[in-house]
Design a protein around this motif. Sequence first.
Motif, PDB file in Angstrom:
ATOM      1  N   TYR A 111     -14.677   3.226 -25.385  1.00 17.96           N
ATOM      2  CA  TYR A 111     -14.231   2.094 -24.574  1.00 17.96           C
ATOM      3  C   TYR A 111     -13.411   1.126 -25.425  1.00 17.96           C
ATOM      4  CZ  TYR A 111     -14.257  -2.128 -21.756  1.00 17.96           C
ATOM      5  OH  TYR A 111     -13.871  -3.231 -21.045  1.00 17.96           O
ATOM      6  N   VAL A 112     -12.208   0.803 -24.944  1.00 20.15           N
ATOM      7  CA  VAL A 112     -11.330  -0.161 -25.605  1.00 20.15           C
ATOM      8  C   VAL A 112     -11.242  -1.395 -24.725  1.00 20.15           C
ATOM      9  CG1 VAL A 112      -9.039  -0.590 -26.542  1.00 20.15           C
ATOM     10  CG2 VAL A 112     -10.005   1.724 -26.620  1.00 20.15           C
ATOM     11  N   PRO A 113     -11.881  -2.481 -25.110  1.00 23.38           N
ATOM     12  CA  PRO A 113     -11.902  -3.666 -24.247  1.00 23.38           C
ATOM     13  C   PRO A 113     -10.538  -4.339 -24.174  1.00 23.38           C
ATOM     14  CG  PRO A 113     -12.896  -4.166 -26.357  1.00 23.38           C
ATOM     15  CD  PRO A 113     -12.632  -2.694 -26.369  1.00 23.38           C
ATOM     16  N   PRO A 114     -10.224  -4.963 -23.044  1.00 22.97           N
ATOM     17  CA  PRO A 114      -8.970  -5.715 -22.940  1.00 22.97           C
ATOM     18  C   PRO A 114      -9.042  -6.966 -23.814  1.00 22.97           C
ATOM     19  CG  PRO A 114     -10.310  -6.062 -20.995  1.00 22.97           C
ATOM     20  CD  PRO A 114     -11.005  -5.015 -21.791  1.00 22.97           C
ATOM     21  N   PRO A 115      -7.900  -7.541 -24.185  1.00 23.89           N
ATOM     22  CA  PRO A 115      -7.907  -8.741 -25.019  1.00 23.89           C
ATOM     23  C   PRO A 115      -8.614  -9.908 -24.327  1.00 23.89           C
ATOM     24  CG  PRO A 115      -5.713  -7.762 -24.924  1.00 23.89           C
ATOM     25  CD  PRO A 115      -6.537  -7.065 -23.893  1.00 23.89           C
ATOM     26  N   LEU A 116      -9.197 -10.770 -25.130  1.00 23.29           N
ATOM     27  CA  LEU A 116      -9.886 -11.942 -24.590  1.00 23.29           C
ATOM     28  C   LEU A 116      -8.949 -12.799 -23.746  1.00 23.29           C
ATOM     29  CD1 LEU A 116     -12.082 -13.024 -27.617  1.00 23.29           C
ATOM     30  CD2 LEU A 116     -12.922 -12.386 -25.360  1.00 23.29           C
ATOM     31  N   THR A 117      -7.701 -12.907 -24.193  1.00 21.36           N
ATOM     32  CA  THR A 117      -6.759 -13.763 -23.478  1.00 21.36           C
ATOM     33  C   THR A 117      -6.407 -13.240 -22.099  1.00 21.36           C
ATOM     34  OG1 THR A 117      -4.969 -12.632 -24.659  1.00 21.36           O
ATOM     35  CG2 THR A 117      -5.731 -14.726 -25.572  1.00 21.36           C
ATOM     36  N   SER A 118      -6.621 -11.933 -21.865  1.00 21.47           N
ATOM     37  CA  SER A 118      -6.336 -11.382 -20.541  1.00 21.47           C
ATOM     38  C   SER A 118      -7.566 -11.419 -19.643  1.00 21.47           C
ATOM     39  CB  SER A 118      -5.831  -9.942 -20.664  1.00 21.47           C
ATOM     40  OG  SER A 118      -6.855  -9.086 -21.136  1.00 21.47           O
ATOM     41  N   VAL A 119      -8.722 -11.764 -20.203  1.00 20.73           N
ATOM     42  CA  VAL A 119      -9.963 -11.831 -19.434  1.00 20.73           C
ATOM     43  C   VAL A 119     -10.381 -13.273 -19.165  1.00 20.73           C
ATOM     44  CG1 VAL A 119     -12.427 -11.272 -19.448  1.00 20.73           C
ATOM     45  CG2 VAL A 119     -10.765  -9.602 -20.277  1.00 20.73           C
ATOM     46  N   MET A 120     -10.328 -14.111 -20.209  1.00 19.36           N
ATOM     47  CA  MET A 120     -10.831 -15.474 -20.091  1.00 19.36           C
ATOM     48  C   MET A 120      -9.715 -16.456 -19.741  1.00 19.36           C
ATOM     49  SD  MET A 120     -13.988 -14.972 -20.657  1.00 19.36           S
ATOM     50  CE  MET A 120     -14.480 -16.712 -20.646  1.00 19.36           C
ATOM     51  N   SER A 121     -10.089 -17.476 -18.992  1.00 18.89           N
ATOM     52  CA  SER A 121      -9.156 -18.555 -18.657  1.00 18.89           C
ATOM     53  C   SER A 121      -9.769 -19.881 -19.109  1.00 18.89           C
ATOM     54  CB  SER A 121      -8.873 -18.594 -17.153  1.00 18.89           C
ATOM     55  OG  SER A 121     -10.061 -18.900 -16.435  1.00 18.89           O
ATOM     56  N   ILE A 122      -8.909 -20.825 -19.447  1.00 19.27           N
ATOM     57  CA  ILE A 122      -9.365 -22.151 -19.867  1.00 19.27           C
ATOM     58  C   ILE A 122      -8.575 -23.204 -19.085  1.00 19.27           C
ATOM     59  CG2 ILE A 122      -9.655 -23.748 -21.797  1.00 19.27           C
ATOM     60  CD1 ILE A 122      -9.683 -21.403 -23.685  1.00 19.27           C
ATOM     61  N   THR A 123      -9.296 -24.073 -18.432  1.00 22.30           N
ATOM     62  CA  THR A 123      -8.679 -25.215 -17.752  1.00 22.30           C
ATOM     63  C   THR A 123      -9.352 -26.487 -18.267  1.00 22.30           C
ATOM     64  OG1 THR A 123     -10.249 -24.997 -15.907  1.00 22.30           O
ATOM     65  CG2 THR A 123      -8.118 -23.888 -15.675  1.00 22.30           C
ATOM     66  N   TRP A 124      -8.686 -27.610 -18.008  1.00 23.11           N
ATOM     67  CA  TRP A 124      -9.195 -28.889 -18.499  1.00 23.11           C
ATOM     68  C   TRP A 124      -9.505 -29.805 -17.315  1.00 23.11           C
ATOM     69  CZ3 TRP A 124     -10.155 -29.064 -23.637  1.00 23.11           C
ATOM     70  CH2 TRP A 124      -9.555 -28.079 -24.426  1.00 23.11           C
ATOM     71  N   GLY A 125     -10.747 -30.277 -17.305  1.00 25.00           N
ATOM     72  CA  GLY A 125     -11.162 -31.177 -16.234  1.00 25.00           C
ATOM     73  C   GLY A 125     -10.705 -32.605 -16.481  1.00 25.00           C
ATOM     74  N   THR A 126     -11.037 -33.461 -15.540  1.00 23.36           N
ATOM     75  CA  THR A 126     -10.625 -34.867 -15.659  1.00 23.36           C
ATOM     76  C   THR A 126     -11.313 -35.556 -16.830  1.00 23.36           C
ATOM     77  OG1 THR A 126     -12.362 -35.438 -14.065  1.00 23.36           O
ATOM     78  CG2 THR A 126     -10.142 -35.042 -13.193  1.00 23.36           C
ATOM     79  N   SER A 127     -12.467 -35.030 -17.248  1.00 28.32           N
ATOM     80  CA  SER A 127     -13.199 -35.627 -18.363  1.00 28.32           C
ATOM     81  C   SER A 127     -12.633 -35.203 -19.711  1.00 28.32           C
ATOM     82  CB  SER A 127     -14.678 -35.237 -18.285  1.00 28.32           C
ATOM     83  OG  SER A 127     -14.813 -33.825 -18.408  1.00 28.32           O
ATOM     84  N   GLY A 128     -11.662 -34.306 -19.680  1.00 29.05           N
ATOM     85  CA  GLY A 128     -11.067 -33.828 -20.926  1.00 29.05           C
ATOM     86  C   GLY A 128     -11.821 -32.693 -21.574  1.00 29.05           C
TER      87      GLY A 128
END
Length: 380
Positions: free
Chosen positions: A157-174
Amino acid sequence: SSRPPIGASRSRTFSWDHLLGQSNYNPQISVGGASTLPANVGSGFRRGSTSSSASTGSRRGSTSSTTSRQSSTTSMKSALSQPQYSNTLPRAKGGATKQVGPIRVQPPFINGSITIVVPVEDCAEYEFEVKFMAPRSKEVGKVSRIRLLSLADVPGYVPPPLTSVMSITWGTSGKPIYGVKTSSGVNAACLPAYFEAYDAYTHRLENEVTWLGREGNRVTSLVSNTQNQLTSSQEELLRKAGCVCTSPHLNFSSTDASLNKKYGNIMGHYQFQGMHAEHPFYKLMDHGQPVSSSSSSRPSITTPRPVPAQFLFWDKPHKQWIFAPTLGSDSGVEFGSVKPSLAKCPGDPPARDNWQYKSSVLRRWKKNVALKVTCEIRRN
């Protein structure tokens, strides 16, 4: 085996045979808690899905045979650290037990291995039981407690890159809010299995780098030992042939500038190749001396020196040693020993200062003491 991989995937092919010296390796049978790695995935594994599977005689995404051979690299295997990442992260508790099947495979069985395709859910754990049935549905045997490997224990098994799986957003609290990209094919429930598989894959790559470094040193040592053994064997053969110069290496050179300019491409290192006309013969070889060309307007460029076909051998009809482009033929000869030559081999003392070349116009032999055939002595 299992259904095709889900989500966005990228095709990649990996082969880990050399780390264990095994071929057609079946991780469902031989891998336990990733204690053995890696497997043969040379037939191609898909990248991106987080589903794993089990079968009788195949791996995820392939139908390789279950046969394997004995490992010939036990010492290398023991020197590699083994990944132990499966089920190290917590999972959600609870959930209903589901049953898959029964799935029946009917004869005739044409291939040497039987593949059973089982539809499984992503990141779920399964335990299979395979029954062998005779005609009229009579059970003749079964294999129980066949567990589906966790994703980290599947070497292919060759896992996909983290950047293609995980997302990061920023809330109003920063503060960052981490999520899973729906396009990745990985759902939130599969993240523990994905992270474990990612660490296991990275671990296998580190083992690969370690193996390559050690294997490079081993091959270098093997080549060096083989070359030394070959040289020793050639020296013994030349000694038995009656040569005073028993080195398999000769150097043909000249201190005459005009001859060097015109025939420099056929001068250099000649290496013993075998016997011809009851005498040893030699071939012009690249002795690792590149030719450099440069100009004032650009950097120096180094290129290997071209090596034309050229042999040094005994010309029996004329009783002399000659240099010619074809073994056994005096066509195109430019250099030779003074005839008749008393030297049993071209590097022996009787041939010293007794070399000649053919003139350009009349093609007559002219002796020239500037021509040298020297015996290259090996230094231990």
